[in-house]
Design a protein around this motif. Structure first.
Motif, PDB file in Angstrom:
ATOM      1  N   GLY B  17       0.779  -1.243   0.000  1.00  0.00           N
ATOM      2  CA  GLY B  17       0.000   0.000   0.000  1.00  0.00           C
ATOM      3  C   GLY B  17       0.800   1.276   0.000  1.00  0.00           C
ATOM      4  N   SER B  18       2.092   1.189  -0.238  1.00  0.00           N
ATOM      5  CA  SER B  18       2.923   2.398  -0.229  1.00  0.00           C
ATOM      6  C   SER B  18       2.865   3.106  -1.574  1.00  0.00           C
ATOM      7  N   SER B  27       7.014  -0.897   3.767  1.00  0.00           N
ATOM      8  CA  SER B  27       5.820  -1.753   3.644  1.00  0.00           C
ATOM      9  C   SER B  27       6.100  -2.934   2.731  1.00  0.00           C
ATOM     10  N   GLN B  28       6.699  -2.655   1.577  1.00  0.00           N
ATOM     11  CA  GLN B  28       7.001  -3.741   0.646  1.00  0.00           C
ATOM     12  C   GLN B  28       8.021  -4.703   1.251  1.00  0.00           C
ATOM     13  N   ALA B  29       9.012  -4.146   1.930  1.00  0.00           N
ATOM     14  CA  ALA B  29      10.043  -4.991   2.533  1.00  0.00           C
ATOM     15  C   ALA B  29       9.426  -5.950   3.556  1.00  0.00           C
ATOM     16  N   LEU B  49       1.245  -4.004  -6.288  1.00  0.00           N
ATOM     17  CA  LEU B  49       1.457  -2.662  -5.734  1.00  0.00           C
ATOM     18  C   LEU B  49       0.214  -1.832  -6.038  1.00  0.00           C
ATOM     19  N   VAL B  50      -0.450  -1.367  -5.010  1.00  0.00           N
ATOM     20  CA  VAL B  50      -1.737  -0.715  -5.247  1.00  0.00           C
ATOM     21  C   VAL B  50      -1.583   0.546  -6.098  1.00  0.00           C
ATOM     22  N   ALA B  76       0.203  -4.833   3.293  1.00  0.00           N
ATOM     23  CA  ALA B  76       1.301  -4.145   3.995  1.00  0.00           C
ATOM     24  C   ALA B  76       1.271  -2.680   3.603  1.00  0.00           C
ATOM     25  N   PHE B  77       1.204  -1.798   4.586  1.00  0.00           N
ATOM     26  CA  PHE B  77       1.035  -0.376   4.252  1.00  0.00           C
ATOM     27  C   PHE B  77       1.647   0.521   5.322  1.00  0.00           C
ATOM     28  N   PRO B  78       1.916   1.774   4.917  1.00  0.00           N
ATOM     29  CA  PRO B  78       2.396   2.761   5.892  1.00  0.00           C
ATOM     30  C   PRO B  78       1.221   3.516   6.501  1.00  0.00           C
TER      31      PRO B  78
END
Lengths: 191, 237
Positions: B17-18, B27-29, B49-50, B76-78
């Motif tokens: 979600g970054s 987030s991706q990591a 990847l959104v 996964a997001f910030p």
């Protein structure tokens, strides 16, 4: 006194648009100048998370679009109203896009507020914050999430006062006006 | 879903979600570190990847199709301004609408990993409640959430390559993957390990503030960090 309404209604969301009009009418009748942003009709890019508004062009987003105007409108106000269909307890994507772009109004530097780390204010004056969320029907958990989110945003955006109001879609115009008036003019948000 | 009736070939979908470029976000990591561990359990994984997905309707349909056949969906997001960023909110709105209109009968596990730029993990709590609401409304099985404070310490680096500072993050992801592979939600032990501060809050604040100053210096705006570009027009000049 100036108020800015960030209307986060999604396409076809008539109930939220109706509340927008009621809010505008109530405030205008009391002598307020109101700027209402129908966010779904504005071309606003999403926040890139680049922090250039903090460390490259301080206070100004690198994206030169309506998002800048919305941020300026908010900081120029005495009252900011986040109006939204409650979405999983939080804000709609349309409202969130504008809220994300508002971090240019605060500083990157850290400070503790009530023992918790937040960012310093960039401006001397920040608007009071009123969150108005709509639900199809009562939902205790979503309502609690929404109220908590508004209160958390008020801390991070340095709002001197805040309040959240949850409305249900089936309320009539008169019922909504009756609910809004004490919040707007007698409640803690403008106290 | 329990181990007894797990399908033979299982699939996991990772949603990142970054808004940062591919490969640059914490987030991706974190999401890929969990996906790698799920793969080791024989679960096939795919990453979306959104920020790319939302660019075209075709990609949105590809994502929805992948979720339809997934056993596990990891988001996964910030944290942005106390909750999910616009990109994630918009994607979840699409997914929920699709699943409400086309009830497939399956209820994959939905797991969230959130990281924030504040040292305290508690900032993330509200975002995980939003994720849980989404899971309920979109007919997923809530698989739990992992929250990381002080995400700036990783700064996009994979926890598997970050050395000792990421030791507890890796332990957390190991436990989470073990449970998810068994069809179980993320265990409390994994939540606790991820929540442990990487460095003390005071040190994080100091390092963070130094980092802002360094970046401003490099951009030749050190003395403009406190600029208020709207101030004159709004009478705060």
């Amino acid at each position: 006194m100036n108020a800015t309404i960030l209307n986060g209604a999604l396409t076809g969301d008539c109930a939220v648009d109706a509340v927008n009009n009621i809010l505008k009418g109530e405030l205008t009748a009391q002598g307020w100048q109101v700027r209402s942003w129908q966010l779904r009709e504005e071309k606003i890019a999403f926040c890139l998370g680049c922090f250039e508004c903090w460390v490259k062009s301080p206070g100004l987003c690198r994206i030169d679009d309506v998002g800048r105007d919305v941020a300026e409108s908010v900081i120029a106000s005495d009252l900011a109203i986040y109006l939204t269909p409650i979405t999983f307890g939080g804000y709609s994507s349309e409202l969130k896009k504008a809220v994300d772009r508002s971090i240019c109004l605060i500083s990157p530097f850290f400070q503790r507020i009530d023992g918790e780390v937040h960012h310093h204010a960039r401006y001397k004056h920040f608007p009071r914050l009123l969150g108005v969320g709509l639900l199809p029907a009562p939902d205790t958990e979503q309502e609690d999430i929404f109220r908590t989110l508004v209160s958390r945003n008020a801390i991070n955006m340095h709002a001197p006062t805040q309040q959240a109001l949850v409305l249900y879609n089936d309320r009539s115009t008169d019922e909504i006006s009756a609910l809004l008036q004490p919040v707007l003019f007698e409640g803690r948000v403008l106290a | 879903m329990t181990i007894a009736n797990l399908p033979e070939t299982r699939h996991a979908v990772l949603l990142v979600g970054s808004a940062k470029p591919e490969g640059a976000s914490t987030s991706q990591a974190l999401g890929e570190a969990l996906l790698t561990r799920l793969t080791a359990h024989g679960i096939a994984g795919s990453t979306f990847l959104v920020q790319r997905v939302l660019r075209t309707e075709e990609r949105i349909q590809q994502l929805l199709a992948a979720i339809n056949t997934a056993d596990i969906v990891v988001l996964a997001f910030p944290l942005y301004v106390d909750t999910l960023p616009y990109l994630v909110t918009s994607t979840l709105e699409r997914i929920a609408r699709h699943r409400q209109e086309t009830a497939s009968g399956s209820a994959p596990l939905f797991v969230a990993i959130v990281n924030c730029g504040f040292p305290e993990v508690a900032h993330n709590a509200l975002a995980l409640r939003v994720c849980r609401q989404f899971a309920r409304q979109a007919h997923f099985t809530w698989g739990g959430g992992l929250a990381l404070g002080g995400g700036g310490v990783l700064n996009g680096q994979s926890p598997d390559q970050a050395g000792g500072k990421a030791r507890r993050i890796m332990q957390s992801l190991n436990l989470a993957a073990d449970a998810l592979a068994q069809g179980q939600p993320v265990p409390e032990a994994a939540v606790g390990l991820m929540a442990r501060p990487i460095i003390p809050a005071g040190l994080y604040m100091l390092m963070g503030d130094i980092g802002w100053v360094q970046q401003a210096w490099q951009n030749d705006v050190l003395w403009k960090l406190g600029n208020r570009p709207f101030a004159e027009r709004i009478g705060q000049g």
